[in-house]
Structures are given as structure tokens and as C-alpha cells.
Design a protein around this motif. Structure first.
Motif, PDB file in Angstrom:
ATOM      1  N   GLN A 182      17.181  10.887  -2.386  1.00 16.15           N
ATOM      2  CA  GLN A 182      17.334   9.672  -1.575  1.00 16.15           C
ATOM      3  C   GLN A 182      16.237   8.656  -1.898  1.00 16.15           C
ATOM      4  OE1 GLN A 182      17.447  11.839   2.212  1.00 16.15           O
ATOM      5  NE2 GLN A 182      19.392  10.829   2.701  1.00 16.15           N
ATOM      6  N   LEU A 183      14.997   9.143  -2.003  1.00 17.64           N
ATOM      7  CA  LEU A 183      13.871   8.248  -2.304  1.00 17.64           C
ATOM      8  C   LEU A 183      14.089   7.576  -3.657  1.00 17.64           C
ATOM      9  CD1 LEU A 183      10.113   8.782  -1.715  1.00 17.64           C
ATOM     10  CD2 LEU A 183      10.901   8.058  -3.967  1.00 17.64           C
ATOM     11  N   GLN A 184      14.563   8.361  -4.629  1.00 24.19           N
ATOM     12  CA  GLN A 184      14.748   7.815  -5.983  1.00 24.19           C
ATOM     13  C   GLN A 184      15.896   6.800  -6.053  1.00 24.19           C
ATOM     14  OE1 GLN A 184      14.803  11.639  -7.925  1.00 24.19           O
ATOM     15  NE2 GLN A 184      12.805  11.271  -8.886  1.00 24.19           N
ATOM     16  N   HIS A 185      16.699   6.739  -4.997  1.00 26.65           N
ATOM     17  CA  HIS A 185      17.711   5.703  -4.893  1.00 26.65           C
ATOM     18  C   HIS A 185      17.033   4.343  -4.687  1.00 26.65           C
ATOM     19  CE1 HIS A 185      21.494   3.797  -3.963  1.00 26.65           C
ATOM     20  NE2 HIS A 185      21.021   3.396  -2.795  1.00 26.65           N
ATOM     21  N   TYR A 186      15.857   4.370  -4.038  1.00 21.36           N
ATOM     22  CA  TYR A 186      15.136   3.136  -3.734  1.00 21.36           C
ATOM     23  C   TYR A 186      14.022   2.817  -4.727  1.00 21.36           C
ATOM     24  CZ  TYR A 186      17.704   3.671   0.551  1.00 21.36           C
ATOM     25  OH  TYR A 186      18.722   3.811   1.449  1.00 21.36           O
TER      26      TYR A 186
ATOM     27  N   SER B 268      -3.135  12.156  -5.119  1.00 19.73           N
ATOM     28  CA  SER B 268      -2.541  13.450  -4.781  1.00 19.73           C
ATOM     29  C   SER B 268      -1.103  13.308  -4.275  1.00 19.73           C
ATOM     30  CB  SER B 268      -3.400  14.159  -3.734  1.00 19.73           C
ATOM     31  OG  SER B 268      -3.385  13.410  -2.543  1.00 19.73           O
ATOM     32  N   ALA B 269      -0.631  12.062  -4.105  1.00 18.78           N
ATOM     33  CA  ALA B 269       0.712  11.861  -3.542  1.00 18.78           C
ATOM     34  C   ALA B 269       1.787  11.898  -4.634  1.00 18.78           C
ATOM     35  CB  ALA B 269       0.770  10.536  -2.800  1.00 18.78           C
ATOM     36  N   SER B 270       2.606  12.950  -4.647  1.00 15.62           N
ATOM     37  CA  SER B 270       3.738  12.987  -5.572  1.00 15.62           C
ATOM     38  C   SER B 270       4.929  12.325  -4.881  1.00 15.62           C
ATOM     39  CB  SER B 270       4.088  14.430  -5.932  1.00 15.62           C
ATOM     40  OG  SER B 270       4.644  15.077  -4.801  1.00 15.62           O
ATOM     41  N   LEU B 271       5.933  11.926  -5.661  1.00 15.00           N
ATOM     42  CA  LEU B 271       7.136  11.327  -5.067  1.00 15.00           C
ATOM     43  C   LEU B 271       7.776  12.300  -4.077  1.00 15.00           C
ATOM     44  CD1 LEU B 271       9.064   9.342  -7.843  1.00 15.00           C
ATOM     45  CD2 LEU B 271       7.724   8.472  -5.928  1.00 15.00           C
ATOM     46  N   ARG B 272       7.706  13.587  -4.395  1.00 11.08           N
ATOM     47  CA  ARG B 272       8.275  14.606  -3.526  1.00 11.08           C
ATOM     48  C   ARG B 272       7.552  14.640  -2.169  1.00 11.08           C
ATOM     49  NH1 ARG B 272      11.724  18.627  -4.926  1.00 11.08           N
ATOM     50  NH2 ARG B 272      11.414  18.217  -7.137  1.00 11.08           N
ATOM     51  N   ASP B 273       6.200  14.545  -2.207  1.00 12.87           N
ATOM     52  CA  ASP B 273       5.403  14.503  -0.967  1.00 12.87           C
ATOM     53  C   ASP B 273       5.794  13.289  -0.123  1.00 12.87           C
ATOM     54  OD1 ASP B 273       3.893  16.686  -1.810  1.00 12.87           O
ATOM     55  OD2 ASP B 273       2.337  15.415  -2.718  1.00 12.87           O
ATOM     56  N   VAL B 274       5.920  12.146  -0.798  1.00 13.86           N
ATOM     57  CA  VAL B 274       6.225  10.913  -0.081  1.00 13.86           C
ATOM     58  C   VAL B 274       7.609  11.014   0.566  1.00 13.86           C
ATOM     59  CG1 VAL B 274       6.512   8.410  -0.260  1.00 13.86           C
ATOM     60  CG2 VAL B 274       4.756   9.552  -1.626  1.00 13.86           C
ATOM     61  N   ALA B 275       8.568  11.564  -0.184  1.00 16.58           N
ATOM     62  CA  ALA B 275       9.921  11.746   0.358  1.00 16.58           C
ATOM     63  C   ALA B 275       9.868  12.614   1.613  1.00 16.58           C
ATOM     64  CB  ALA B 275      10.832  12.366  -0.702  1.00 16.58           C
ATOM     65  N   ALA B 276       9.128  13.720   1.539  1.00 12.98           N
ATOM     66  CA  ALA B 276       9.016  14.639   2.685  1.00 12.98           C
ATOM     67  C   ALA B 276       8.406  13.919   3.889  1.00 12.98           C
ATOM     68  CB  ALA B 276       8.187  15.864   2.296  1.00 12.98           C
ATOM     69  N   GLU B 277       7.332  13.134   3.618  1.00 19.45           N
ATOM     70  CA  GLU B 277       6.645  12.410   4.698  1.00 19.45           C
ATOM     71  C   GLU B 277       7.573  11.365   5.325  1.00 19.45           C
ATOM     72  OE1 GLU B 277       3.404  12.850   5.805  1.00 19.45           O
ATOM     73  OE2 GLU B 277       3.644  11.233   7.267  1.00 19.45           O
ATOM     74  N   ALA B 278       8.460  10.782   4.506  1.00 24.35           N
ATOM     75  CA  ALA B 278       9.393   9.762   5.005  1.00 24.35           C
ATOM     76  C   ALA B 278      10.646  10.391   5.608  1.00 24.35           C
ATOM     77  CB  ALA B 278       9.777   8.811   3.867  1.00 24.35           C
TER      78      ALA B 278
END
Lengths: 202, 202
Positions: B45-49, B29-39
Motif C-alpha cells: 500500500q505504501l509503495q502505491h504512494y 534506521s527507518a526502512s519503508l517497511r517500518d514506516v508502513a507498519a507505523e502508518a
């Protein structure tokens, strides 16, 4: 009651479609629409039998547990052709074998259980359903070991419940490593035999 | 190199955000967008890494394995204050303890591993990465048991590799049942002690 039978048969067909998806792609990615397509029916038809994904998951879990129990029963009957009760050691070994991915049928069943397990540990409602079968299996293992103690095949100082927990956890752990490719299912069975040999030593 | 350190620190922050989601809602259920928000960062920014979810999953898995290894090392150092090597039995017990959900840190780590496990069994690429740590752990267990045989603490006829596989599978199985609420993590540890007591009998 032909209508009722048809209804149950269709629910089972949907459950089996869900398992096929769960064992190839995991549970999370399965939408009701995907399951309907896999079962060869429309989303509307599927919703006639299951109002939501949770209801479907719970039914499918109950059904797969029933099938596993039935498979254990059949195997025990097949290996036991003489009079009297089947030897506890054989019963425990056959039950453990159903829990290992030794053939495609067992492998699919275990993959579905892994998918449920991963969901149950983060989903309270699913957890309650996933837990249902465990005490029964533990009681079954304990009962067989208790009989083995009575028959003088397991040392009297062994606690049947402790031994049942050890055997159940070991079998599950071996099955998981076999699924992950850490070792083969045949190697897992060899290790269960090592464990049983030590348990059945008086 | 302050830039490089910052980069690694941010990658770890993203990994930890993923674990929090994995241990509460599951990985799927974890999308990249969810992970970015949680971080606490933007998707950009997340996609930079991490260019995609797979790359993030692999990094996060490697990082959690490193942390678990480090935790085992610290515990072994903590229990071993005298001269010479730490006793193999203590080393095996401490390692098994890290694999059980005895505290929140271990529990979260195991939940993340369950989420990875469920994905690895239906995803070839993830499987290759998830398998990486297992031979190392198996070698570590085998080595400790071999030392125990040399020290005369385990019977010479025991095969270290077989014993390592049994202990590893048992510990994983006990941890899974503890997660499912079949029994407590403390009960799981009691069962590991029963198993170790039998292994360390000459």
C-alpha cells in the motif's frame, strides 16, 4: 611500553576510519565491518580493540574533541608571540574559526559532530557522551569574556555567561548553515566578526 | 474529487509516520517497511504512494516545512489583533519560537529537521531539497528587519540581510543546544530576547 602505544595508535586508526565514513556517508550506515575495512584490518582485529559500535563511537568522539582542543591551543599559541596573555578577542575568534568549515580538517570534524549530534538527540547513552565537551567550551568562552571585561574591552554590564552562550550558539548555527550551503564559511566568519565587534564595544 | 483528497491524506499519514520514527530513532534506521507498519498499512500500500525512500523523504520534508510555515502564520495572527501590520519584533520573536523546542510539536519538528540535516550534509540530492526553505526564511527575516528600520525601530545603519543571517543562525544554534540539553528551550528564548533587545535599539 611499546605494546600499549601500539594499542592506542590502532584505536586511533579505527576512530579515524570511522570519521572518514561518518563525514562522507553518515554514522548510521557505518557497520563495524565497514570501519574495519576502511582501517585496513579484519573485523576480528577491530573487535580486539572495540567490543561494539557504541564503544567505538564514544572513543572516536572523545578523540575528535581532543584533536579540536589541541588545534585551538596551537592556533592561539601561533597568533600570540608577545609577552603576557593572548587578547581574549583573538582567542575567541580563533576558537570560533575551528568551529567553522573553513578548511578540510575543520569541515570533516564538523561533519562527524553533525553525525554524532543526529544520533545523540535520539539516543540517551550517546547524548550523555556528546554533552561532555559543551560545559567545558562554555566555561572557556565565559572565562575569556570575563577577562575581557576585567581588561576593559567588554562593557562591565555584559554577563559573561550569557555572552558565551550567545557566541557559542551563533557560531554553531553559522557553521551548520555554511555546511548546508546557505552561505560560505568565509561569510560565517564575517558574521562572527560583526558579532565580536559589537561585543567588544565599551 | 474524493479520490484525490484520500490520496493526499494517505501520503500525509505516511509522512507523519516517518516523522514519528525520525524523531525517536533517527531517519537512517527507518526502512519503508517500518514506516508502513507505523502508518498502519502494508508495504505494498505504501509503495502505491511512494516508489522509494528518497521520494518519501522529500515529500515528508516539504510537508513539515508547510506545517511550520502555517504554525508561524497562525501565531502571528493570534498575537496581532489590532489594525495595521503586526510589529516586526513580535513577528520575528514568534517565528524564532517555532524554531525552538518549547513544546512537543516544535520539538518533534526540530528532531525531524536534525535527522534531515544529518542526511543532507552527506547526500547531494537531499541537500538540494533541504536547502529550499532557507532562502525563503532568510528573505522573510530580512523583510521584517527592513520594515523595522523603516518604522524607526532598528538603527538605519544596520544591514537587514546581515541581521537576518545572525538571528537565523543564532536561533538554530540555540535550538540545537536546547535539544542537546546544554540549556532549556526557555533559556534559549531568553537569549533570543537579549539579542532582539539589542537589535531593536536605535
Amino acid at each position: 611500553m611499546p605494546k600499549r602505544v601500539d594499542h592506542e595508535e590502532r584505536r586511533r586508526r579505527v576512530a579515524e576510519a570511522l570519521w572518514r565514513i561518518a563525514s562522507t556517508r553518515g554514522l548510521e550506515s557505518a557497520s563495524l565491518r565497514d570501519v574495519a575495512a576502511e582501517a585496513g584490518m579484519s573485523l576480528g582485529q577491530l573487535q580486539h580493540y572495540f567490543t561494539g559500535k557504541d564503544e567505538l563511537l564514544v572513543f572516536a568522539l572523545g578523540h575528535i574533541n581532543e584533536l579540536a582542543t589541541q588545534r585551538v591551543r596551537e592556533r592561539i599559541l601561533a597568533l600570540h608571540t608577545g609577552p603576557g596573555e593572548p587578547p581574549p578577542r583573538d582567542v575567541l575568534r580563533e576558537t570560533a574559526k575551528v568551529m567553522l568549515p573553513l578548511d578540510d580538517e575543520s569541515r570533516s570534524g564538523i561533519l562527524v559532530q553533525v553525525a554524532y549530534f543526529a544520533r545523540a538527540v535520539v539516543d540517551e547513552r550517546m547524548l550523555a557522551h556528546a554533552q561532555e565537551g559543551l560545559p567545558l567550551l562554555l566555561d572557556f568562552f565565559s572565562g575569556q569574556i570575563r577577562r575581557a571585561v576585567e581588561r576593559g574591552e567588554v562593557a562591565a554590564h555584559r554577563d559573561p555567561r550569557t555572552e558565551a552562550m550567545l557566541l557559542m550558539a551563533l557560531t554553531d548555527g553559522l557553521a551548520n548553515h555554511a555546511l548546508m550551503g546557505g552561505w560560505s564559511a568565509e561569510e560565517a566568519l564575517r558574521l562572527i566578526d560583526v558579532h565580536l565587534e559589537r561585543l567588544f564595544t565599551v
